[in-house]
Design a protein around this motif. Structure first.
Motif, short mmCIF file in Angstrom:
data_model
loop_
_atom_site.label_atom_id
_atom_site.label_comp_id
_atom_site.label_asym_id
_atom_site.label_seq_id
_atom_site.Cartn_x
_atom_site.Cartn_y
_atom_site.Cartn_z
N TYR A 195 10.91 0.06 -3.95
CA TYR A 195 10.17 0.09 -5.22
C TYR A 195 8.70 -0.23 -4.97
O TYR A 195 8.40 -1.22 -4.29
CB TYR A 195 10.76 -0.92 -6.21
N PRO A 196 7.81 0.63 -5.47
CA PRO A 196 8.06 1.88 -6.20
C PRO A 196 8.84 2.89 -5.36
O PRO A 196 8.72 2.89 -4.13
CB PRO A 196 6.66 2.40 -6.52
N GLU A 197 9.57 3.75 -6.04
CA GLU A 197 10.47 4.69 -5.36
C GLU A 197 9.67 5.73 -4.58
O GLU A 197 8.67 6.25 -5.07
CB GLU A 197 11.35 5.39 -6.39
N TYR A 241 2.82 5.15 9.00
CA TYR A 241 2.02 6.38 9.05
C TYR A 241 2.31 7.17 10.33
O TYR A 241 2.62 8.37 10.29
CB TYR A 241 0.54 6.02 8.96
N PHE A 242 2.23 6.51 11.47
CA PHE A 242 2.43 7.19 12.75
C PHE A 242 3.92 7.53 12.96
O PHE A 242 4.24 8.58 13.55
CB PHE A 242 1.90 6.34 13.89
N ASP A 243 4.80 6.65 12.50
CA ASP A 243 6.24 6.93 12.65
C ASP A 243 6.64 8.20 11.90
O ASP A 243 7.38 9.04 12.44
CB ASP A 243 7.06 5.75 12.13
N LEU A 244 6.18 8.34 10.69
CA LEU A 244 6.55 9.52 9.90
C LEU A 244 6.00 10.81 10.51
O LEU A 244 6.69 11.84 10.53
CB LEU A 244 6.04 9.37 8.46
N LEU A 245 4.78 10.77 11.00
CA LEU A 245 4.22 11.95 11.65
C LEU A 245 5.09 12.38 12.83
O LEU A 245 5.39 13.58 13.01
CB LEU A 245 2.80 11.67 12.13
N GLU A 246 5.51 11.43 13.63
CA GLU A 246 6.32 11.73 14.81
C GLU A 246 7.72 12.19 14.43
O GLU A 246 8.23 13.21 14.94
CB GLU A 246 6.38 10.51 15.72
N ARG A 265 0.84 -1.19 0.00
CA ARG A 265 0.00 0.00 0.00
C ARG A 265 0.88 1.24 0.00
O ARG A 265 2.06 1.18 0.38
CB ARG A 265 -0.91 0.03 1.24
N ARG A 266 0.29 2.36 -0.42
CA ARG A 266 1.03 3.61 -0.42
C ARG A 266 0.56 4.48 0.73
O ARG A 266 -0.64 4.67 0.95
CB ARG A 266 0.83 4.35 -1.74
N TRP A 274 5.86 3.62 -0.26
CA TRP A 274 5.21 2.31 -0.36
C TRP A 274 5.71 1.38 0.73
O TRP A 274 6.86 1.48 1.16
CB TRP A 274 5.47 1.70 -1.73
N CYS A 275 4.82 0.48 1.16
CA CYS A 275 5.18 -0.46 2.22
C CYS A 275 4.33 -1.71 2.09
O CYS A 275 3.36 -1.74 1.33
CB CYS A 275 4.96 0.18 3.59
N LYS A 276 4.69 -2.73 2.85
CA LYS A 276 3.84 -3.90 2.93
C LYS A 276 2.57 -3.55 3.69
O LYS A 276 2.60 -2.77 4.64
CB LYS A 276 4.59 -5.04 3.63
#
Length: 281
Positions: free
Chosen positions: A220-222, A252-257, A186-187, A242-244
């Protein structure tokens, strides 16, 4: 057996005769009734064990869990109906007449059970087309949750706060739904706003560094990091990675923090809407 009860005319009997007739019915028909009830009780237990062994057999064959649970419900219902009908026949009930009665009332029953029949057919459609399976996270009919069971008439979801949701199969088979677990990846899309005074090249490097350091983000995708909008109060950057599928919310939560921490360290301001009020005297 039932005819014997109807033939007893109490008004024409004295106590001794009545006692004899009751004793005679108990010996001939009462025992038969008792045996039938015992057969039904034991039969239900045997059916439960048969279905259990059948389920274990399918699991060893690595049959899909959705098919296993649906087959379990279908076989259990069918065997119980056969057992009860066989017991009625043993008691001497006229099954031919009963079948004729059911047939004559078929139209009325069909109209009364129209919704249930639609749900039953919907269960087969779901099993055949496989828009989702047990364990998938879906959104449908205004609800969302993890698919716990696909039954004969209803599909059971469990929400994120552990609520049980029952949705008729007819609605699921005829309506639109979103299956978040259908694909392996999923993206994750996030948007971050910075002040107009910020160095946009520096902001992009910081965001890209955060993305590159996260172990769960796939190459990938980059990943994409870029300026997407000149908003009223901020310059908005979009981060698309992109991630599994199981890692979606973790990232999602890691990037926000992590973005908030790094922006504070790099002294990159995160603006908020402001309203300037001018008063004229």
């Amino acid at each position: 057996m039932l005819e014997n009860i109807q033939n007893i005319d109490i008004s024409k009997m004295n106590m001794e005769t009545l006692t004899e007739r009751i004793l005679d019915w108990t010996i001939n028909s009462g025992i038969k009734l008792l045996i039938g009830l015992i057969v039904i009780s034991l039969g239900f237990k045997i059916i439960k064990k048969i279905v259990k062994y059948f389920t274990v057999f399918l699991e060893k064959r690595e049959v899909d869990i959705t098919l296993i649970k649906f087959s379990k419900s279908l076989i259990t219902g069918a065997l119980k109906i056969v057992l009860v009908m066989s017991t009625f026949a043993y008691w001497g009930m006229n099954l031919t007449g009963l079948a004729a009665l059911v047939a004559s009332a078929g139209v009325a029953v069909g109209l009364a059970l129209q919704g249930s029949l639609s749900n039953f057919a919907g269960g087969f459609i779901i099993l055949l087309l496989r828009p989702f399976k047990v364990g998938d996270y879906i959104q449908a009919a205004g609800y969302e949750g993890l698919v716990e069971q696909i039954g004969l008439f209803y599909t059971t979801l469990v929400s994120v706060d552990n609520k049980e949701i029952l949705i008729p199969n007819g609605i699921l088979s005829n309506g639109s739904l979103i299956n978040y677990s259908a694909k392996e990846t999923r993206r994750v899309d996030l948007k971050f706003g910075v002040g107009y005074e910020a160095d946009i090249l520096h902001v992009r490097r910081v965001l890209r560094d955060i993305v590159d350091r996260h172990e769960l983000i796939i190459d990938y995708p980059e990943p994409f990091v870029g300026l997407i909008e000149h908003a009223d109060s901020s310059l908005n950057f979009v981060v698309r990675v992109w991630c599994k599928t199981p890692d979606y919310w973790t990232i999602y939560f890691d990037l926000l923090e992590q973005v908030k921490i790094r922006f504070d360290e790099e002294q990159i301001s995160i603006p908020y809407p402001q309203l300037d009020v001018h008063l004229n005297k």
